[in-house]
Structure formats: structure tokens, C-alpha cells
Scaffold this active site. Structure first.
Site, PDB file in Angstrom:
ATOM      1  N   ASP A  94      70.720 -29.638 -45.784  1.00  0.00           N
ATOM      2  CA  ASP A  94      71.914 -29.346 -44.979  1.00  0.00           C
ATOM      3  C   ASP A  94      71.734 -28.084 -44.143  1.00  0.00           C
ATOM      4  O   ASP A  94      72.339 -27.946 -43.078  1.00  0.00           O
ATOM      5  CB  ASP A  94      73.157 -29.205 -45.871  1.00  0.00           C
ATOM      6  CG  ASP A  94      73.824 -30.557 -46.095  1.00  0.00           C
ATOM      7  OD1 ASP A  94      73.651 -31.452 -45.243  1.00  0.00           O
ATOM      8  OD2 ASP A  94      74.502 -30.726 -47.117  1.00  0.00           O
ATOM      9  N   CYS A 115      51.182 -30.386 -40.820  1.00  0.00           N
ATOM     10  CA  CYS A 115      50.773 -29.856 -42.119  1.00  0.00           C
ATOM     11  C   CYS A 115      49.743 -30.782 -42.777  1.00  0.00           C
ATOM     12  O   CYS A 115      48.610 -30.813 -42.337  1.00  0.00           O
ATOM     13  CB  CYS A 115      51.990 -29.574 -42.983  1.00  0.00           C
ATOM     14  SG  CYS A 115      51.677 -28.237 -44.149  1.00  0.00           S
ATOM     15  N   HIS A 130      55.274 -26.101 -39.700  1.00  0.00           N
ATOM     16  CA  HIS A 130      56.298 -27.149 -39.585  1.00  0.00           C
ATOM     17  C   HIS A 130      57.194 -26.882 -38.377  1.00  0.00           C
ATOM     18  O   HIS A 130      58.237 -26.226 -38.510  1.00  0.00           O
ATOM     19  CB  HIS A 130      57.158 -27.196 -40.844  1.00  0.00           C
ATOM     20  CG  HIS A 130      56.420 -27.675 -42.047  1.00  0.00           C
ATOM     21  ND1 HIS A 130      56.491 -28.980 -42.476  1.00  0.00           N
ATOM     22  CD2 HIS A 130      55.596 -27.034 -42.896  1.00  0.00           C
ATOM     23  CE1 HIS A 130      55.733 -29.117 -43.557  1.00  0.00           C
ATOM     24  NE2 HIS A 130      55.177 -27.945 -43.833  1.00  0.00           N
ATOM     25  N   GLU A 183      59.134 -28.830 -36.982  1.00  0.00           N
ATOM     26  CA  GLU A 183      60.409 -29.570 -37.098  1.00  0.00           C
ATOM     27  C   GLU A 183      61.568 -28.704 -37.587  1.00  0.00           C
ATOM     28  O   GLU A 183      62.728 -29.027 -37.367  1.00  0.00           O
ATOM     29  CB  GLU A 183      60.241 -30.805 -37.996  1.00  0.00           C
ATOM     30  CG  GLU A 183      60.057 -30.564 -39.483  1.00  0.00           C
ATOM     31  CD  GLU A 183      58.613 -30.320 -39.906  1.00  0.00           C
ATOM     32  OE1 GLU A 183      57.780 -29.910 -39.066  1.00  0.00           O
ATOM     33  OE2 GLU A 183      58.306 -30.519 -41.115  1.00  0.00           O
TER      34      GLU A 183
HETATM   35  N1  GLN Z   1      49.571 -30.395 -49.457  1.00  0.00           N
HETATM   36  C1  GLN Z   1      49.193 -29.608 -48.343  1.00  0.00           C
HETATM   37  C2  GLN Z   1      49.109 -28.124 -48.670  1.00  0.00           C
HETATM   38  O1  GLN Z   1      49.662 -27.679 -49.636  1.00  0.00           O
HETATM   39  C3  GLN Z   1      50.115 -29.837 -47.170  1.00  0.00           C
HETATM   40  C4  GLN Z   1      51.499 -29.336 -47.397  1.00  0.00           C
HETATM   41  C5  GLN Z   1      52.509 -29.886 -46.441  1.00  0.00           C
HETATM   42  O2  GLN Z   1      52.273 -30.906 -45.793  1.00  0.00           O
HETATM   43  N2  GLN Z   1      53.674 -29.276 -46.388  1.00  0.00           N
HETATM   44  O3  GLN Z   1      48.486 -27.385 -47.962  1.00  0.00           O
END
Ligand code: GLN
Length: 533
Positions: free
Chosen positions: A73, A384, A510, A512
């Protein structure tokens, strides 16, 4: 007299009524009227944060700039208000108990029996008020997770009862969200569940001030009057929240229903002029009238649950609007993808996005999807784990390092192209220990990445333990896969771009989490643009 107004949003009858969206919509309207507003979510579960929860349990984990792993949220709050949230904006029962128990061990309560009332409720109240006192907000809107009547929610409801009494009627309001079901056999909307739900609140000492009724059909005056009469609220405080095709229409509906005006009157604040919401209206208009449609695959392993990739999906919506197009996002389960069916699954797609994730389930499917996008010149965006899969695929199929892998999936791989970050090697606890939050990244000019950001310095949020292994960078760059973004302090590769391709970018962070209605994310915008051209 406190200058802040505290508004609580509770839910009754069922979960998933959209408390987060109603809270964010109200905040948006108050913000548009010139008030400063913040939103908070209180979650009644015992985990300290949702960081250790599987997305199937709780949907996406949203990461704030200060590195808090929070409820999804908060993503809505940021997308609607266009201002960042922080750890203070999300508190769980676990966190409340942890601080009370730590205080008990320190001896802060020496001699006293530590109890839910007053110790837990005091801590809840402190967490609510902290937001109002740390910053200059006119309104603090606090959404209570769960449904009224749940055992877990009781301490929160009690804390609200106390606050309402302490702060006085114009400084504290309770908005209760319920469902008015339509019984097709009787062809009638039913208000009984709402009445019962309000009774439950009353049993706990709370008279809600405003009722928001979620419904499939419009509520007539008679129904509104009935709810008002049975639930002791004035008729202007019975607000309809009808189903709509997009969450972004909800602020406009709430404006029409005058939810903001009702709140301002009840809190004795100036109503002022009706906000124009020009930018927001334009966004909704464009969203509803796309010129074209484009098909993009979202490859992930939690696709069964819509909420798992909430921020990615919303970022794609924002980017679609900028490009005047509707993106039809096809969620494809990575476990389903094999070398044999990848063409069939992806051939109609104009773009491929490989999602973040953890662990090796579905990893092969993700790698096949990357390979397909790379070889067929289909715009590719890896986020990621998506970037990490692109690196593994490139190492195996272009550099010829056949058994290259991430040490997360295969700790004995001879070619650990993705490896555990140095600072992670000593960490054993799982909760809140990843590389989290916003870090600086330097962007290389003359690249697709730079073309998107138009800046050489960016800040993006992270949530990972593994990273690109710089030992392999020269080989990658020689073959055309270059690093276009690095962290200037640690040299960590943040962005990889495959140059002999239409649009192929993988990011360790990220993006997003940063896309909002008024500030759509440049990488998403350019990814969608590349899928149209
Ligand atoms: N598992 C991967 C890492 O820990 C990617 C993590 C993710 O996609 N947020 O680096």
C-alpha cells in the site's frame, strides 16, 4: 490544541475492499486542496516487516528510499501523492511488540506488569503520532490493515478509541470502509453487513464518522438514508465507492462524492476551491483512450498472484499512458517456459520483462526468455534477478561459459558471474539484511540508459544480496554487453546494456518503486516506447 488532524481508515465485512486506494485518494484530494498529508499503514501481523514474507502471502514487498521493506500500500501512497514514504509509514504488530519488549528488558517499565493496555496501545499511539510530530503535516491518514472483528486488530481499534477521546472530535476521524453486496436473485443491494460491521466497531467504543460503501451498483438516496439511520451518521457521510476499471479513477470519484469536503468540514478545516486535478485528469483520460495496444510478457514465478508485481504493473501502466498506448501485460510463469515452447510463448510479444525474485525455482525459464529476447531483437528489460538472468544467459550462450551461474542457485559453479556481495558474506539473519534502499549510480553517456534518464547521476532503490562479478566485466564488454551504470563508491555494476540490440537493459535496482502518476519512470517509458517502434 493539536494542529494535526488524524484520520483512521478501517475496513469491515471483507478484506480487499481497497482501503489503501481510498486512503491514497483522500490524501490526493486533500493535497490538491493545498494541505500537506502523509499516509501510514498499520499491519496486524507479527512479522517485523513483510521482507521475509513470500509474495504469495502478502503480495509485493515495497521498498522505501530509507531502505524499509514495507507493505505494498505504501507503493500506492507514493504513486498517488508523488512524495516518498519511509519506515515510519508502515508499522506491524511485530515491530510494536519488539519495541515494547526491548523497553521491558532495558527496565523502562521496572516494577510494572507489561500489558496490551496501556503498553502496547501506547506504543501504537506513539507510532501514529510520530509521523505527525516529525514533520509538518496537516493530516496524518492511518490505514489499519485487516478487518474489524479480527483478534489481531483489537489493540489498534482500542488505540484509535483512546486517541479519538484524547484528541477531541474535530482532530480525529474514523472512516469505515464496508461492502454493500448486490444479491442478484433478489435484485437488491444489501446493507445488513454494513450495519453489523458498524455494530462491531461500536462494541469496541468507536462510532465511525464517515462510511465508504464499496458497491457494484449505484446507491440511491433510500439506501444511503437507511445506512445513515442504522449507523448513526449523517447522510452526507455515506460515500459510495463504485467498482471502476482503474484505481486511478478513484480520486475523481471521491471528489464527486465529496469525501474530501466531508472530511474538511468534520475536522473544521477550510474547504476552499474545488481542485482542478488537471494533471491527474489528463492521465486518466489518456489511460482510458489509448491509441494502440502492445503486448508485453512479464516473466516471473509469482504470476498467479496479481499483487506480487504490483509496482512493476503500475509502472507499465504509467509508461503506457506516456506513450499513448495500452500495454497488455501477459504474465507468464517462468516454470512453464522451456527451450521447446519459448518461441510459442513469446513470439507474439513486442517486449519481454523478466521480474525480480529469489531462489532457483523457475530460473531456467527466465534464462530461456532472456535468450529468446536477445536473439530475436525483442526489447528486453531485466529487473534485479532479471538482470542477473541476462548476465547468466550472456555468459553461457555468448561467452561460452557453459555452466556459468549465480552462486545463489549453484554455489559450486565454476563461473560465478553473479556472486554474493562482500558485505553479505558475514550476514546470517534473513530479516532486513539485504542491500536495501536508495543508492547513487553513475550513468554512462551515449547509452540507451542515458537516453532514458538524461542524467549522469541517478538514485534508485535496491533489494538484493548478489551482484555482478566484476572479474568477468572485460569479457562481457568485449562481446557488447556493457556496464552503463555503476555505484561510484563500491564499483558495483548497477546497469548492463547489450549494445547490438534494439533495447536491452538490465538493472540491479528496482526502478518500479519510483514510478508515479505525475513522474512516470524513464526506463519504463523508453522500454514501452521501444516495444512500439
Ligand atoms: N535474488 C537476487 C539477489 O538477492 C535478486 C533479488 C531481487 O530480484 N530482488 O541478489
Amino acid at each position: 490544541m493539536p494542529s494535526k488532524k488524524y484520520i483512521f481508515v478501517t475496513g469491515g465485512v471483507t478484506s480487499s475492499l481497497g482501503k489503501g486506494i481510498i486512503s491514497a485518494s483522500l490524501a490526493k484530494l486533500l493535497q490538491a486542496r493545498g494541505y500537506s498529508v502523509t499516509l501510514q499503514k498499520l499491519d496486524p501481523y507479527i512479522n517485523i516487516d513483510p521482507g521475509t514474507l513470500n509474495p504469495y502471502e502478502h503480495g509485493e514487498c515495497f521498498v522505501t528510499e530509507d531502505g524499509a521493506e514495507t507493505d505494498l500500500d505504501l507503493g500506492h501512497y507514493e504513486r498517488f501523492l508523488n512524495i516518498p514514504t519511509s519506515q515510519d509509514n508502515n508499522v506491524t504488530t511485530g515491530r510494536i511488540y519488539l519495541s515494547v519488549i526491548n523497553k521491558e528488558r532495558r527496565g523502562d517499565y521496572l516494577g510494572k506488569t507489561v500489558q496490551i493496555i496501556p503498553h502496547i496501545t501506547d506504543e501504537i499511539k506513539r507510532r501514529i503520532k510520530i509521523l505527525g510530530t516529525k514533520n509538518k503535516f496537516d493530516f496524518v491518514i492511518t490505514e489499519i490493515g485487516g478487518t474489524v472483528g479480527d483478534i489481531e486488530s483489537l489493540p489498534y481499534i482500542e488505540a484509535i478509541r483512546q486517541l479519538k477521546w484524547e484528541l477531541g472530535p474535530t482532530n480525529c476521524l474514523v472512516i469505515h470502509l464496508t461492502l454493500v453486496p448486490f444479491l442478484s436473485a433478489a435484485r437488491e443491494l444489501k446493507t445488513k453487513p454494513t450495519q453489523h460491521s458498524v455494530k462491531l466497531l461500536l462494541e469496541n467504543g468507536i462510532q465511525p464518522d464517515i462510511l465508504v460503501l464499496r458497491t457494484e451498483k449505484h446507491l440511491n438516496q433510500e439506501i444511503r438514508g437507511k445506512v445513515a439511520l442504522f449507523c448513526n451518521v449523517d447522510i452526507s457521510s455515506v460515500i459510495e465507492s463504485i467498482d471502476v476499471s482503474s484505481i486511478y479513477e478513484v480520486p475523481l470519484l471521491m471528489l464527486k462524492e465529496q469525501l474530501d469536503i466531508t472530511v474538511l468540514r468534520k475536522t473544521a478545516m477550510t474547504v476552499g476551491e474545488t481542485p482542478q486535478l488537471t494533471g491527474w485528469n489528463d492521465f486518466v483520460q489518456k489511460l482510458k483512450n489509448p491509441k494502440i495496444t502492445v503486448d508485453i510478457a512479464l516473466v516471473g514465478k509469482y504470476v498467479e498472484l496479481q499483487d506480487s508485481y504490483k509496482s512493476i504493473m503500475e509502472s507499465i501502466v504509467h509508461a503506457g499512458v506516456v506513450n499513448n498506448c495500452r500495454v497488455k501485460l501477459h504474465s507468464i510463469h517462468s516454470e512453464r517456459i522451456t527451450e521447446l515452447n519459448v518461441t510459442e510463448l513469446l513470439s507474439k510479444m513486442k517486449g519481454v520483462l523478466v521480474a525480480p525474485g529469489f531462489g532457483d525455482r523457475g530460473i531456467d525459464g527466465k534464462i530461456f526468455a532472456v535468450k529468446y529476447a536477445r536473439e530475436n531483437n525483442i526489447p528486453f528489460f531485466g529487473i534485479c534477478l532479471g538482470l542477473q538472468c541476462a548476465v547468466i544467459e550472456f555468459a553461457r550462450n555468448v561467452l561460452g561459459l557453459n555452466s556459468a551461474h549465480s552462486t545463489e542457485m549453484d554455489h559450486k559453479t565454476p563461473h560465478p558471474v553473479i556472486d554474493l556481495m562482500e558485505e553479505q558474506k558475514r550476514i546470517t539473519d534473513k530479516g532486513g539484511t539485504m542491500r536495501l534502499g536508495a543508492y547513487l549510480c553513475k550513468v554512462k553517456e551515449g547509452t540507451l540508459t542515458y537516453e532514458a534518464y538524461k542524467s549522469t547521476e541517478i538514485m534508485e532503490r535496491h533489494r538484493h544480496r548478489y551482484e555482478f562479478n566484476n572479474y568477468y566485466l572485460p569479457a562481457f564488454e568485449k562481446a557488447g554487453m556493457i556496464s552503463t551504470g555503476i555505484n561510484p563508491d563500491t564499483n558495483l555494476v548497477e546497469i548492463m546494456e547489450f549494445r547490438n540490440h534494439k533495447w536491452f537493459i538490465g538493472v540491479q535496482f528496482h526502478p518500479e518503486y519510483r514510478s508515479t502518476v505525475l513522474n512516470p519512470h524513464p526506463l519504463f517509458i523508453n522500454f514501452v516506447k521501444a516495444t512500439i517502434n
